[in-house]
Design an enzyme around this catalytic site. Structure first.
Site, PDB file in Angstrom:
ATOM      1  N   ALA A 189       1.446 -10.176 -15.527  1.00 15.06           N
ATOM      2  CA  ALA A 189       2.333 -10.290 -16.686  1.00 15.06           C
ATOM      3  C   ALA A 189       1.589 -10.930 -17.858  1.00 15.06           C
ATOM      4  O   ALA A 189       1.735 -10.506 -19.009  1.00 15.06           O
ATOM      5  CB  ALA A 189       3.560 -11.112 -16.326  1.00 15.06           C
ATOM      6  N   TYR A 190       0.776 -11.924 -17.569  1.00 16.96           N
ATOM      7  CA  TYR A 190       0.028 -12.588 -18.638  1.00 16.96           C
ATOM      8  C   TYR A 190      -0.918 -11.615 -19.334  1.00 16.96           C
ATOM      9  O   TYR A 190      -1.052 -11.619 -20.560  1.00 16.96           O
ATOM     10  CB  TYR A 190      -0.764 -13.768 -18.058  1.00 16.96           C
ATOM     11  CG  TYR A 190      -1.568 -14.522 -19.101  1.00 16.96           C
ATOM     12  CD1 TYR A 190      -1.005 -15.565 -19.813  1.00 16.96           C
ATOM     13  CD2 TYR A 190      -2.894 -14.172 -19.377  1.00 16.96           C
ATOM     14  CE1 TYR A 190      -1.725 -16.257 -20.775  1.00 16.96           C
ATOM     15  CE2 TYR A 190      -3.623 -14.836 -20.339  1.00 16.96           C
ATOM     16  CZ  TYR A 190      -3.034 -15.881 -21.039  1.00 16.96           C
ATOM     17  OH  TYR A 190      -3.754 -16.542 -22.017  1.00 16.96           O
ATOM     18  N   HIS A 191      -1.571 -10.771 -18.570  1.00 19.75           N
ATOM     19  CA  HIS A 191      -2.560  -9.843 -19.135  1.00 19.75           C
ATOM     20  C   HIS A 191      -1.947  -8.542 -19.650  1.00 19.75           C
ATOM     21  O   HIS A 191      -2.664  -7.694 -20.177  1.00 19.75           O
ATOM     22  CB  HIS A 191      -3.637  -9.541 -18.084  1.00 19.75           C
ATOM     23  CG  HIS A 191      -4.530 -10.713 -17.794  1.00 19.75           C
ATOM     24  ND1 HIS A 191      -5.412 -11.223 -18.721  1.00 19.75           N
ATOM     25  CD2 HIS A 191      -4.676 -11.484 -16.682  1.00 19.75           C
ATOM     26  CE1 HIS A 191      -6.066 -12.244 -18.204  1.00 19.75           C
ATOM     27  NE2 HIS A 191      -5.633 -12.424 -16.959  1.00 19.75           N
TER      28      HIS A 191
ATOM     29  N   ARG B  90      -3.240 -16.972 -24.909  1.00 18.96           N
ATOM     30  CA  ARG B  90      -2.033 -16.236 -25.274  1.00 18.96           C
ATOM     31  C   ARG B  90      -0.853 -17.176 -25.509  1.00 18.96           C
ATOM     32  O   ARG B  90       0.091 -16.826 -26.229  1.00 18.96           O
ATOM     33  CB  ARG B  90      -1.688 -15.209 -24.179  1.00 18.96           C
ATOM     34  CG  ARG B  90      -0.572 -14.268 -24.608  1.00 18.96           C
ATOM     35  CD  ARG B  90      -0.326 -13.184 -23.604  1.00 18.96           C
ATOM     36  NE  ARG B  90       0.846 -12.425 -24.001  1.00 18.96           N
ATOM     37  CZ  ARG B  90       1.408 -11.469 -23.271  1.00 18.96           C
ATOM     38  NH1 ARG B  90       0.897 -11.153 -22.085  1.00 18.96           N
ATOM     39  NH2 ARG B  90       2.483 -10.837 -23.707  1.00 18.96           N
TER      40      ARG B  90
END
Length: 395
Positions: free
Chosen positions: A298-300, A331
Site C-alpha cells: 500500500a505504501y508503494h 511519502r
C-alpha cells in the site's frame, strides 16, 4: 541433579503431574529405629495417589509402578494395602537392596511423590532445610500440613512463573545456544498468559499487556542468561582479554534484545487485534520504518491514499534518538509520525521539539503520568493508537 535446583525440579514435577503427596520420613521409614517394617508408610490421605480408592479390611491389595527418583534411579515398586489381621495400612515397598533414600540419615527429610499416570511416578527426597522451606512455601504449606495430598491450586503466581521459566530452560538442553530474541519474546508471552491468565487484555487493555510482556521477558532473559553463561563465569578466565570478550558479548546481547523485543510484542498485539501492518518495510533509500500500516504494498502504491497510511517507530528509550524516525518514510513527510516507547518521562523542551516535528508519542497508559502535565493530553496510549489504525482500515 543440581542440589540448588532440586526444590525447583520437585515443584515443577508436582505442577506437571496429575496428583502429588508429601510427608516427612519417619525413623521407621528409614530404619533408624532398627525396626524391620515393610517399606515406606503412607497415611490414608495418600490413598487417591496410590489406588484411587479405599479398601475394606479383610484382604490385601497391591499394584506395581515405576518410580523415577531424583538421582536418575528408577525402581519397580509396589503399592500395597495390608488389610488382614490387625493391620490396616498403606505402604510402598520394593526399592531394591541398598536403596539410597531410605537410609537412616534421611530421617526428617521431605518425601514427595508425584503421579504422572497409573504406572509412572516421580519421587524426590529433600534433605536440606532450605530446600524443604522452598518447596513448602511454593504451595503455601506449613510442615503441619504435610502428610497430605498437595493442593496445587494454592500455588503462588511467582512460583508458577519460576517453574514455567525453569521448564523452558530445561527444554533448551545441555548444549543450548542463547535463543533468538523472537523466540524469547514469544516464550515470555506464553508464560505470562499461562501464569496470569488474562489474554483478554490483548483487546481490552493492550497497554497493560505490553508492560506485562516486557517485564516477563526480562525475567525470562535474566534466567536464561544465568543458566547458560554462569557456568562459564564460574570456571574463570585464562586472560583479561577472554573476560572482556565475554563481558562485551553479554552487554551487546542485552542492548540489542530490548529494542527488537518491543517490536515483537507490538506485532503480537497488532495480530491479536486484527490490525493490518507490515514490519520493516523498505521505503526510500533503504530506510526501514518499524511498522507501516496497512502494508508495504500500500505504501508503494501511488494510487493508495496517503491519508490512509500510518507509520510507527518502536524504541524502548527515545530521549536522544527520536529524530532518527523523521525521514524513515518520505511519502509521509508532513504527516503525523508515531513513536512507541517504554521511556518514562521527557522534558517539556523535548516534548515541544517533538511536537514541532509532528511526532506523537505512543506510551503505555500507566507511563503517561510520568510526562510533564501540560503534554500528557497529547500523548497517545497504545489502545488509542490501535483504535486509530483500525478505524482507518474500515473507512
Amino acid at each position: 541433579m543440581d542440589m540448588q535446583n532440586l526444590a525447583s525440579q520437585a515443584i515443577i514435577s508436582v505442577m506437571g503431574g496429575k496428583m502429588a503427596f508429601c510427608k516427612f520420613l519417619a525413623a521407621n521409614d528409614t530404619g533408624k529405629t532398627g525396626a524391620h517394617q515393610a517399606g515406606l508408610y503412607l497415611s490414608k490421605p495418600a490413598v487417591p495417589i496410590l489406588f484411587g480408592q479405599s479398601f475394606q479390611k479383610g484382604q490385601n491389595q497391591d499394584r506395581f509402578v515405576k518410580i523415577a527418583w531424583q538421582d536418575g534411579t528408577v525402581t519397580n515398586s509396589r503399592f500395597i494395602y495390608y488389610g488382614c489381621g490387625t493391620r490396616n495400612e498403606y505402604r510402598i515397598t520394593r526399592f531394591g537392596r541398598g536403596f539410597e533414600f531410605l537410609r537412616p540419615e534421611y530421617t526428617g527429610s521431605l518425601f514427595v511423590l508425584v503421579k504422572y499416570s497409573d504406572e509412572d511416578y516421580q519421587a524426590f527426597v529433600l534433605d536440606n532445610a532450605d530446600l524443604i522451606d522452598q518447596f513448602l512455601d511454593a504451595f503455601g504449606m506449613s510442615p503441619a500440613q504435610t502428610n497430605n495430598l498437595i493442593d496445587t491450586g494454592s500455588i503462588q503466581f511467582e512460583t508458577k512463573e519460576a517453574a514455567a521459566i525453569e521448564r523452558f530452560i530445561t527444554s533448551l538442553g545441555p548444549d543450548a545456544k542463547f535463543p533468538e530474541t523472537k523466540v524469547m519474546a514469544k516464550v515470555a508471552r506464553q508464560i505470562q498468559g499461562e501464569v496470569y491468565d488474562h489474554e483478554e487484555y490483548i483487546h481490552t487493555d493492550p497497554d497493560k499487556k505490553l508492560v506485562d510482556w516486557t517485564i516477563e521477558e526480562y525475567r525470562v532473559f535474566k534466567a536464561v542468561e544465568h543458566a547458560l553463561e554462569w557456568p562459564s563465569i564460574q570456571r574463570g578466565f585464562t586472560s583479561i582479554d577472554e573476560f572482556i570478550k565475554l563481558a562485551k558479548s553479554l552487554i551487546n546481547r542485552r542492548m540489542s534484545r530490548a529494542g527488537k523485543s518491543l517490536e515483537h510484542h507490538l506485532a503480537a498485539l497488532f495480530d491479536g487485534n486484527g490490525v493490518s501492518y507490515e514490519p520493516q518495510v523498505i521505503t526510500e533509500g533503504n530506510k526501514t520504518p518499524d511498522f507501516i500500516f496497512p502494508s508495504g504494498a500500500a505504501y508503494h502504491n501511488p494510487l493508495f491514499r496517503t491519508d490512509k497510511l500510518t507509520s510507527l517507530a518502536a524504541k524502548t528509550t527515545c530521549k536522544d534518538r527520536w529524530r532518527q524516525i523523521l525521514n524513515e518514510a518520505d511519502r509521509l513527510r508532513g504527516e503525523t509520525k508515531f513513536l512507541c516507547t517504554l521511556q518514562q518521562g521527557m522534558s517539556s523542551k523535548q516534548m515541544e521539539e517533538m511536537s514541532a516535528e509532528k511526532v506523537t508519542l505512543v506510551v503505555p497508559s500507566e507511563y503517561i503520568r510520568s510526562y510533564p502535565g501540560e503534554w500528557r493530553s497529547q500523548i497517545w496510549s497504545l489502545k488509542k493508537f490501535i483504535e486509530y489504525v483500525q478505524e482507518k482500515e474500515t473507512e
